[in-house]
Design an enzyme around this catalytic site. Sequence first.
Site, PDB file in Angstrom:
ATOM      1  N   ALA A 180       0.981  -0.934  -0.044  1.00 45.23           N
ATOM      2  CA  ALA A 180       0.053  -0.029  -0.117  1.00 45.23           C
ATOM      3  C   ALA A 180       0.986   0.929  -0.445  1.00 45.23           C
ATOM      4  CB  ALA A 180      -0.904   0.272   1.189  1.00 45.23           C
ATOM      5  N   LYS A 228       2.294 -16.870   1.057  1.00 42.47           N
ATOM      6  CA  LYS A 228       3.241 -15.809   0.507  1.00 42.47           C
ATOM      7  C   LYS A 228       2.921 -14.594   2.369  1.00 42.47           C
ATOM      8  CE  LYS A 228       1.189 -11.758   0.051  1.00 42.47           C
ATOM      9  NZ  LYS A 228       0.388 -10.955   0.947  1.00 42.47           N
TER      10      LYS A 228
END
Length: 336
Positions: free
Chosen positions: A147, A198
Amino acid sequence: MDESVQKIGIVGSGSWATAMIKMFEDNARGKDILWWVRKEEDLAYIKSYGHNPNYLSAVKVSVKPDNLFLDAKSVIQQSDIVVLNTPSAYLKQALKDVKSDDFANKIVVSAIKGIIPHDNLIVGDYLTKTYQIPLQNIVVIGGPCHAEEVSSEKLSYLTLAGKDDNTVERVATFIRGRYINTVLSDDIFGVEYGAVLKNIYALAAGVCHGLGLGDNFIAVLISNAIQEMETCLSAIDPETDRDINASAYLGDLLVTAYSQFSRNRTFGHMIGKGYTVQSAQLEMNMVAEGYYASACIQNIVQRYQLDMPICHMVYEILYHRQPANAEVKKLVAKLT
């Protein structure tokens, strides 16, 4: 641009949701952006100052005051495209008043990289089971991206996956732009499960870094992790022909395992340094999805009888309170 879509709704008010607000404002010009904000005081601040006070607070957002809501139901009912962007553990609470009919004929986008705790379902499966949303109406957003870099307009690639090519492309139209490239995929299950896994592997990398292990070892850890991921995805969805080295899988794993912005790596590093799970959670202002994912993935490991030693190590450290140093020593003999 798709004229049948006039309103895009975001459900979530953390860093990734804030970055996506900016992304849609830049790349879906002329469309109304609706935003569900969890806390009343945050909504009031955004209305007054045009910034999220707690996440990416330097980012200017221009959502109209009348398009800010404290209830997700209003956002979903009024939107043509709904983007779900809460931590996986909080999604059920955010949607507590929402009914199946509220999602009727909507395109629903999951930007959540986690599994719904207790239900042990990825978000796409949870939506089809709980709200009877057709799989063809669901699109999953994968990385690699953080982000912080999206909000600062650093060139990023997002993978959009879904079973209906037209639906995936319609969503991509509102996302791609000057600093966002899009990769389209039909591997909706692989992209979503890969995003879950992940986070666990990034947490493992953080643990090892916190214990003082260097880049050489962590490189071996991550090369084994991508093989472990491929084993898992092939067991869950053997029919899809995927390239595990593509950016949605290997790329997302690398950025999450190595980046300074990775909350899962940070969380793992704290555990490796000797923090308890509770103390690490209290100190972080953001949710590390790998914590919840670790417990959920164990059900899959058992169901398919998979050999996934890295996931097992993380689970033993987080949930059985096993010493991190001892568990890493056990793992060392299993890596190649």
